[in-house]
Design a protein around this motif. Structure first.
Motif, PDB file in Angstrom:
ATOM      1  N   MET A  53      14.713   3.581  -3.302  1.00 49.20           N
ATOM      2  CA  MET A  53      13.286   3.848  -3.222  1.00 49.20           C
ATOM      3  C   MET A  53      12.609   2.822  -2.331  1.00 49.20           C
ATOM      4  N   ALA A  54      11.740   3.293  -1.473  1.00 50.37           N
ATOM      5  CA  ALA A  54      10.972   2.405  -0.593  1.00 50.37           C
ATOM      6  C   ALA A  54       9.676   1.993  -1.286  1.00 50.37           C
ATOM      7  N   GLY A  55       9.091   0.900  -0.830  1.00 51.57           N
ATOM      8  CA  GLY A  55       7.797   0.457  -1.354  1.00 51.57           C
ATOM      9  C   GLY A  55       6.687   1.375  -0.872  1.00 51.57           C
ATOM     10  N   ALA A  56       5.502   1.201  -1.416  1.00 54.97           N
ATOM     11  CA  ALA A  56       4.357   2.045  -1.068  1.00 54.97           C
ATOM     12  C   ALA A  56       3.239   1.196  -0.480  1.00 54.97           C
ATOM     13  N   GLY A  57       2.424   1.828   0.346  1.00 55.95           N
ATOM     14  CA  GLY A  57       1.285   1.147   0.955  1.00 55.95           C
ATOM     15  C   GLY A  57       0.073   1.121   0.036  1.00 55.95           C
ATOM     16  N   ASP A  58      -0.962   0.422   0.478  1.00 55.00           N
ATOM     17  CA  ASP A  58      -2.178   0.230  -0.294  1.00 55.00           C
ATOM     18  C   ASP A  58      -2.825   1.552  -0.698  1.00 55.00           C
TER      19      ASP A  58
END
Length: 127
Positions: A53-58
Motif C-alpha cells: 500500500m502506498a501513502g496518501a496525500g493531504d
C-alpha cells in the motif's frame, strides 16, 4: 503508484525445493493473514498475490477523515460501526483482503471479528 509484490510462504516449500524466478507457489488467504500481522507496512491480497500500500496525500487524507467523521456522527446510537484505512475487508467471493479508505458495517458477526470485517454495508474509496 501501487507496486506489486509476490510473496511465497516458506511453509509451502519442500526442504529440498529450488525455484526459478518465474515460478510462483500459492499464497493462501491464511498465509497472507499470518504474514500481514508481522509486517510494518500494509499490503492488500488478491487471489494469491500481495500488493504494498502506498501513502496518501493531504487532500485524500482530509476527504477520508471528513467522510469518516460524518458517517460516525450519523450512525451514533445504531449498531453500525465506521472504520477508516487501517481495518481490512475480506471479499471472499474474489479471494481478496483490502483496506478501504472508509467503510461501515452493521453486522453483529463483524463486531466479533478483530482482524478483518466480512459484511460491509458501505465501502468508500477516495480517488
Amino acid at each position: 503508484m501501487q507496486q506489486r509484490a509476490v510473496f511465497v510462504a516458506p511453509s509451502n516449500l519442500p526442504h529440498n525445493a529450488s525455484m526459478t524466478a518465474a515460478e510462483k507457489l500459492p499464497f493462501t488467504a491464511q498465509d497472507y493473514l499470518d504474514w500481514e500481522r508481522q509486517q510494518a507496512a500494509k499490503h492488500e491480497f488478491v487471489q494469491g498475490e500481495t500488493f504494498a500500500m502506498a501513502g496518501a496525500g493531504d487532500a485524500h487524507v482530509t476527504i477520508s477523515g471528513n467522510v469518516f467523521a460524518a458517517l460516525k456522527q450519523h450512525l451514533r446510537g445504531t449498531p453500525c460501526r465506521t472504520y477508516i484505512a487501517d481495518m481490512k475487508v475480506c471479499a471472499q467471493a474474489v479471494d481478496a483482503y483490502f483496506y478501504p479508505d472508509v467503510f461501515v458495517t452493521c453486522s453483529t458477526a463483524d463486531a466479533q471479528r478483530n482482524d478483518a470485517k466480512e459484511e460491509p454495508t458501505l465501502v468508500v474509496e477516495v480517488l
